[in-house]
Motif scaffolding. Structure first.
Motif, short mmCIF file in Angstrom:
data_model
loop_
_atom_site.label_atom_id
_atom_site.label_comp_id
_atom_site.label_asym_id
_atom_site.label_seq_id
_atom_site.Cartn_x
_atom_site.Cartn_y
_atom_site.Cartn_z
N LYS A 161 0.43 -1.60 -0.41
CA LYS A 161 0.47 -0.10 -0.17
C LYS A 161 0.82 1.33 -0.05
N TRP A 162 1.88 1.35 0.63
CA TRP A 162 2.45 2.00 0.53
C TRP A 162 4.23 2.60 -0.55
N ALA A 163 4.35 1.80 -0.78
CA ALA A 163 5.62 1.38 -1.74
C ALA A 163 5.45 2.11 -3.26
N PRO A 164 6.09 2.80 -4.41
CA PRO A 164 5.28 2.61 -5.21
C PRO A 164 6.90 1.50 -6.15
N PRO A 165 6.64 1.40 -6.82
CA PRO A 165 7.15 0.10 -7.86
C PRO A 165 8.64 0.81 -8.17
N MET A 166 8.77 2.09 -8.11
CA MET A 166 10.42 3.00 -7.90
C MET A 166 11.10 2.94 -7.02
N GLU A 167 10.49 2.86 -5.55
CA GLU A 167 11.16 2.67 -4.75
C GLU A 167 11.06 1.42 -3.71
N ARG A 168 10.98 0.68 -4.39
CA ARG A 168 10.55 -0.52 -3.85
C ARG A 168 11.87 -0.98 -2.82
N SER A 169 12.66 -1.52 -4.18
CA SER A 169 13.84 -2.00 -3.53
C SER A 169 14.71 -1.16 -2.23
N GLN A 170 14.13 0.26 -2.08
CA GLN A 170 15.00 1.28 -1.30
C GLN A 170 13.72 1.48 -0.01
N LEU A 171 12.84 1.36 -0.20
CA LEU A 171 11.94 1.34 0.89
C LEU A 171 12.13 0.37 1.93
N ASN A 172 12.52 -1.31 0.96
CA ASN A 172 12.66 -1.99 1.71
C ASN A 172 13.35 -2.58 2.08
N SER A 173 14.00 -2.04 1.48
CA SER A 173 15.55 -2.50 1.99
C SER A 173 16.50 -1.34 3.28
N ILE A 174 15.98 -0.62 4.01
CA ILE A 174 15.68 0.48 4.63
C ILE A 174 14.81 0.23 5.63
N ALA A 175 13.85 -0.29 5.53
CA ALA A 175 13.93 -1.39 6.80
C ALA A 175 14.62 -2.93 6.87
N SER A 176 14.87 -3.41 6.42
CA SER A 176 15.10 -5.18 6.11
C SER A 176 16.63 -4.98 7.46
N SER A 177 16.94 -3.46 6.76
CA SER A 177 18.63 -3.05 7.15
C SER A 177 18.72 -3.30 8.77
N GLY A 178 17.29 -2.97 9.34
CA GLY A 178 16.81 -2.81 11.33
C GLY A 178 17.68 -4.51 11.30
N ILE A 179 17.54 -5.34 10.90
CA ILE A 179 17.77 -6.98 11.34
C ILE A 179 19.07 -6.94 12.48
N LEU A 180 20.04 -6.07 10.55
CA LEU A 180 21.28 -6.27 10.81
C LEU A 180 22.23 -4.75 11.62
N LEU A 181 20.82 -4.20 12.09
CA LEU A 181 21.42 -3.08 12.85
C LEU A 181 21.58 -3.54 14.44
N GLY A 182 19.61 -4.29 14.40
CA GLY A 182 20.03 -4.89 16.01
C GLY A 182 21.08 -5.99 16.35
N THR A 183 21.10 -6.61 15.27
CA THR A 183 22.49 -7.98 16.13
C THR A 183 23.70 -6.84 16.53
N PHE A 184 23.91 -6.15 15.03
CA PHE A 184 25.50 -5.51 15.42
C PHE A 184 25.18 -5.02 17.23
N ILE A 185 23.99 -3.95 17.51
CA ILE A 185 24.82 -3.59 18.51
C ILE A 185 24.36 -4.25 19.94
N VAL A 186 23.56 -5.49 19.29
CA VAL A 186 24.12 -6.59 20.73
C VAL A 186 25.20 -7.06 20.58
N LEU A 187 25.56 -8.08 19.16
CA LEU A 187 27.15 -7.70 19.68
C LEU A 187 28.29 -7.14 20.67
N LEU A 188 28.23 -5.77 19.83
CA LEU A 188 28.90 -4.77 20.30
C LEU A 188 28.98 -4.76 21.18
#
Length: 497
Positions: free
Chosen positions: A190-217
């Motif tokens: 409902k929110w991601a125009p086709p031309m921006e799907r990769s960018q919006l999804n990648s920003i949201a998905s990057s939190g997975i790695l960011l959270g893991t990085f913070i805990v390990l650190l």
């Protein structure tokens, strides 16, 4: 929630008034200040918290059981900073005893506890993704985040109550976390125009790695100085705060958002006018089973996460056993690949959307190119780890570069579901996650078996098997992957088993 007729009528109205092009230009200029990008960053924060809650038990376990064994001090040729390991571990144990309770759990009990969060993971993604597709992500994801945070706060109390209570809490927490991971995918239909799907999804998905990085650190330092219960109190409390942010600012579609500008709303609605219909209660199961492009994504998920789960589970062990790195340094070094992945996921999404918006490459070419880059380069680096194990700096560099290049797959096969079946994206995301969790349930067990079978060449065999599986998934995806909306995803099909 607006009906399909409302959405299409709005889109026609915009077109009739000649404002669609202007709306698109104005909305595009907003960039990261747009409401849809704000939604992506809120999802990034929520994913960071959820995955921090997912990993913190692994960090706290050595302090909870107080049975840490000093690493082997052989292999003097390995590059590492000079450290008195025995004194380090003795001081660590004394500090653990002083600040928090410890439990007499055997290694078998520890394994059951650490695995319990995944018991409901294999089946939970499908119903959670399906329900989110029907009712929207706001309440489904918000409820999952809230339950996961409350369960995190209860872990110290459950540990005192006994292993059974702790396992029950972790199972509930695991199901809630899966709900957050799979349910959020319906947001982008409902929110991601086709031309921006990769960018919006990648920003949201990057939190997975960011959270893991913070805990390990930070997790080891929290457990050692403040006591292991505080790692659960800190990240559980942050999760509860994120719930307030989520329910206050998140809306399932731009039509109901109170603060979005008219231009951005029109831009999004016009971009998604042909794809914003509700999936309904029935699903085209037979057509899905026969769809090779869908199977290409599912197989790619399985093969990609085989390597991801293996490295996440065994990188600290590899650094400790093969390079004699102590616990504190191992946590820091293990976190660096996640930081690199976090950065390159976002860069990869921006690059993919740039290539698509400028019409430099076709969409399917972008998906396959990014998947190929993400698999081949990371596989070559990972497979070489065994032969560079005498050098800590080289090993660390290979792990970091492998994670960085692997992140390009998020803008490749990992986002491809939104291309072929946006109507059923949330449900199919759950199906893909089920495939990834199956890989997570198998790969660490296989790695442990290979290590036990051949102590001399066990690590080499693990890395080579990882490479072979990953390349097999890439070949399958290159043959059968597509980026066009499939016929069974365009119209409601009522045929069932």
């Amino acid at each position: 929630m607006p009906t399909p007729a409302d959405t299409q009528a709005t889109a026609r109205g915009v077109s009739n008034h000649g404002n669609s092009h202007m709306a698109q230009m104005q909305a595009s200029r907003k960039g990261f200040c747009s409401v849809r990008h704000g939604l992506a960053f809120i999802l990034q924060l929520c994913n960071s918290v959820v995955f921090a809650q997912n990993v913190d038990l692994s960090i706290a376990m050595p302090a909870m059981v107080n049975n840490i064994v000093p690493p082997n001090q052989s292999n003097d040729s390995t590059e590492r900073p000079p450290t008195d390991y025995q004194d380090y571990w003795n001081e660590t144990l004394k500090e653990f005893k002083a600040v928090a309770p410890v439990y007499d759990w055997s290694p078998e009990i520890q394994g059951i506890i650490l695995s319990s969060a995944h018991y409901g993971s294999i089946l939970a993604p499908i119903p959670s993704g399906y329900v989110a597709g029907i009712y929207g992500a706001k309440y489904v994801v918000g409820a999952g985040l809230f339950i996961s945070s409350i369960m995190t706060l209860l872990i110290p109390l459950a540990a005192d109550a006994g292993v059974t209570w702790l396992v029950v809490i972790l199972i509930i927490q695991g199901i809630a976390q899966v709900t957050v991971m799979t349910g959020q995918y319906s947001v982008w239909t409902k929110w991601a125009p086709p031309m921006e799907r990769s960018q919006l999804n990648s920003i949201a998905s990057s939190g997975i790695l960011l959270g893991t990085f913070i805990v390990l650190l930070t997790g080891g330092e929290i457990c050692q100085t403040m006591g292991w219960p505080n790692i659960f109190y800190i990240f559980g409390g942050i999760g509860c705060a994120c719930c307030l942010l989520w329910f206050s600012l998140i809306f399932d579609d731009p039509m109901n958002h109170p603060f979005i500008s008219t231009d951005e709303k029109e831009y999004i609605i016009c971009s998604l006018a042909q794809q914003s219909r509700s999936p309904g209660w029935s699903l085209p199961f037979k057509a899905m089973l026969k769809s090779l492009p869908l199977w290409a994504i599912i197989v790619s998920y399985f093969c990609r996460f085989w390597g991801s789960y293996t490295l996440t589970a065994y990188t600290p062990t590899y650094l400790s056993s093969e390079l004699q790195v102590n616990l504190k340094d191992s946590g820091i070094l293990s976190s660096l690949p996640f930081l690199a992945g976090f950065i390159f996921i976002i860069l990869g999404g921006m690059l993919a959307d740039f290539l698509l918006s400028r019409k430099i490459l076709r969409l399917i070419t972008i998906r396959k190119l990014f998947t190929t880059i993400g698999v081949l380069i990371s596989v070559m680096l990972t497979a070489s780890l065994y032969w560079v194990r005498s050098s800590l700096s080289t090993t660390t560099a290979f792990l970091v570069l492998s994670a960085a290049t692997s992140a390009f797959c998020v803008s490749g096969s990992m986002v491809n579901i939104l291309d072929i079946a946006p109507r059923y994206a949330s449900f199919l995301r759950g199906l893909s996650h089920m495939s990834s969790f199956a890989a997570g349930a198998i790969s660490p067990t296989v790695a442990g078996f290979l290590l036990g079978l051949d102590s001399e060449f066990g690590w080499r065999n693990i890395f080579l098997l990882l490479a072979a599986i990953d390349i097999s998934g890439l070949v399958f995806y290159l043959f059968f992957g597509q980026a066009d909306v499939q016929d069974w995803a365009e119209e409601q099909i009522t045929t069932h088993f």
